[in-house]
Design an enzyme around this catalytic site. Structure first.
Site, PDB file in Angstrom:
ATOM      1  N   TYR A   1     101.610  46.297  61.178  1.00 51.00           N
ATOM      2  CA  TYR A   1     102.331  46.967  62.267  1.00 51.00           C
ATOM      3  C   TYR A   1     103.625  47.602  61.775  1.00 51.00           C
ATOM      4  O   TYR A   1     104.484  46.911  61.210  1.00 51.00           O
ATOM      5  CB  TYR A   1     102.640  45.942  63.366  1.00 51.00           C
ATOM      6  CG  TYR A   1     103.312  46.519  64.588  1.00 51.00           C
ATOM      7  CD1 TYR A   1     102.573  47.129  65.580  1.00 51.00           C
ATOM      8  CD2 TYR A   1     104.687  46.438  64.740  1.00 51.00           C
ATOM      9  CE1 TYR A   1     103.181  47.650  66.709  1.00 51.00           C
ATOM     10  CE2 TYR A   1     105.311  46.959  65.862  1.00 51.00           C
ATOM     11  CZ  TYR A   1     104.554  47.566  66.841  1.00 51.00           C
ATOM     12  OH  TYR A   1     105.160  48.084  67.951  1.00 51.00           O
TER      13      TYR A   1
ATOM     14  N   ASN B   1     104.168  43.032  55.106  1.00 54.53           N
ATOM     15  CA  ASN B   1     104.898  43.326  56.336  1.00 54.53           C
ATOM     16  C   ASN B   1     105.122  42.027  57.100  1.00 54.53           C
ATOM     17  O   ASN B   1     104.864  41.929  58.280  1.00 54.53           O
ATOM     18  CB  ASN B   1     104.093  44.313  57.189  1.00 54.53           C
ATOM     19  CG  ASN B   1     104.868  44.868  58.362  1.00 54.53           C
ATOM     20  OD1 ASN B   1     105.965  45.402  58.195  1.00 54.53           O
ATOM     21  ND2 ASN B   1     104.307  44.769  59.542  1.00 54.53           N
TER      22      ASN B   1
ATOM     23  N   SER C   1     102.664  40.991  59.337  1.00 56.92           N
ATOM     24  CA  SER C   1     101.329  40.782  58.786  1.00 56.92           C
ATOM     25  C   SER C   1     101.351  41.029  57.290  1.00 56.92           C
ATOM     26  O   SER C   1     102.283  41.628  56.752  1.00 56.92           O
ATOM     27  CB  SER C   1     100.301  41.732  59.426  1.00 56.92           C
ATOM     28  OG  SER C   1     100.095  41.450  60.794  1.00 56.92           O
TER      29      SER C   1
ATOM     30  N   SER D   1     101.449  36.786  62.928  1.00 61.35           N
ATOM     31  CA  SER D   1     101.131  37.438  61.657  1.00 61.35           C
ATOM     32  C   SER D   1      99.628  37.557  61.452  1.00 61.35           C
ATOM     33  O   SER D   1      98.875  36.608  61.679  1.00 61.35           O
ATOM     34  CB  SER D   1     101.750  36.642  60.505  1.00 61.35           C
ATOM     35  OG  SER D   1     101.756  37.392  59.318  1.00 61.35           O
ATOM     36  N   GLY D   2      99.191  38.736  61.023  1.00 66.35           N
ATOM     37  CA  GLY D   2      97.805  38.955  60.622  1.00 66.35           C
ATOM     38  C   GLY D   2      97.705  38.853  59.117  1.00 66.35           C
ATOM     39  O   GLY D   2      97.971  39.834  58.418  1.00 66.35           O
TER      40      GLY D   2
END
Length: 368
Positions: free
Chosen positions: A148, A220, A254, A292-293
């Protein structure tokens, strides 16, 4: 032993080893995922506009990264693969098929969250153009991933278009590659500092053979106070520059990691390899926060002839025994740690939408 590719990017940006950081392990010639023979990386970087956000107009700070698992003329030839989700607040498409069949075949793309679907679909369009009539009845589930970038980018302006995906794929090359605010990593931040695209590699010896493990990250993630460099917490040091915000979304985070190797591995072993990215993330202070991904993909270029109508009914695959995989696990953790720090060190302060500012990591604080 060291070389200039280990210490700076092709444009002259400093890498972590250029600051004298003593990482474990021996890198390949470029210290990049592209050290794995046949693997290439391409970028499309989109930067335009300044000032207040006007949705659809900008400011724009985004892009697309493409990772080709085989040489361009061999794209379409499957590679064995495995996937691991450390925390699932993100997207990496094609994973159901990877879980089921243990392979994929098209370029991997990484972009911003709201352009992930477009990147997936544009990859199919690229394949149709690239292969022509040979692709007319082919079934495709491309791998596309996201993080993101809405703190700096007009993410709801949908500025990534098909042409940017084509540019990233068609421009993919081997050797040394750029890092930092390029491609899909353009608008990203990590531990409150400017980050984005980073890479590193390790050489692993098995008797008379030497294999390469390469890692690419789009970083990120992370909370400032947890940032750790080679075991030393620096995120809590006083006087570090802070982000400046005129808009929300400071904490959305992420990390996407792609692991490539020429070590002969089976799909279940590649899933095990993908899991070990976790330890490299942890070394830098990442904790897989709720928002978080943290999604990790691993593939091997070693075995060929893995599918298609022309393949024989019985195939033979070469692989490293499970009991001998520890050196590969270690290489993944080492390369992931270095790739994340490269994404931050090969970077500079960026101002984006609403004059939000993400500062660069001061190089001086990384020294012990």
């Amino acid at each position: 032993m060291t070389n200039s590719a280990w210490t700076s990017t092709p444009s002259g940006r400093m890498r972590a080893r250029g600051l004298g950081l003593a990482f474990e392990g021996r890198p390949g010639p470029a210290n990049a995922i592209t050290d794995v023979p046949g693997v290439s990386v391409g970028y499309s970087t989109i930067i335009s506009g300044d000032g207040p956000l006007v949705v659809g107009r900008g400011p724009v700070r985004t892009g697309v990264t493409a990772i080709l698992p085989r040489p361009r003329q061999a794209i379409g030839e499957p590679v064995f693969a495995g996937f691991f989700s450390l925390n699932g607040n993100g997207e990496l498409s094609g994973t159901h098929y990877i879980e089921e069949a243990g392979k994929f075949s098209l370029p991997v793309t990484i972009t911003n969250t709201h352009s992930c679907g477009l990147a997936r679909d544009a990859t199919i369009r690229w394949a149709v153009r690239h292969f022509g009539a040979r692709y007319s009845d082919t079934f495709s589930l491309p791998v596309a991933a996201e993080t993101y970038d809405g703190f700096l980018n007009d993410i709801n302006g949908f500025h990534v278009q098909d042409r940017h995906v084509f540019e990233a794929i068609d421009g993919a090359a081997g050797g040394s590659i750029e890092e930092g605010s390029v491609g899909g990593g353009t608008g990203m931040k990590c531990f409150g500092f400017k980050a984005g695209s980073g890479t590193a590699s390790r050489l692993v010896e098995y008797g008379e053979e030497t294999f390469t493990v390469g890692v690419f990250v789009q970083a990120n993630f992370g909370t400032r106070r947890h940032l750790t460099v080679l075991g030393r917490n620096i995120g809590a040091l006083p006087g570090l520059p802070e982000m400046q915000s005129g808009a929300p979304d400071r904490e959305l985070s992420s990390i996407i990691a792609v692991v490539a190797t020429d070590a002969p591995l089976l799909p279940h072993q590649l899933k095990r390899l993908a899991r070990r990215v976790t330890f490299g993330v942890g070394r830098t202070g990442g904790l897989a926060n709720h928002g978080s991904g943290d999604l990790f993909l691993a593939f091997s270029t070693a075995n060929t002839g893995l599918g298609g109508a022309a393949a024989p009914r019985i195939l033979t695959a070469r692989y490293v025994p499970d009991e001998d995989m520890d050196p590969l696990f270690e290489a993944v953790a080492q390369a992931t740690e270095e790739a994340i720090l490269n994404s931050m060190i090969a970077n500079e302060t960026m101002t984006g939408r609403d004059r939000n500012v993400v500062p660069a990591l001061p190089h001086g604080v990384t020294a012990g």
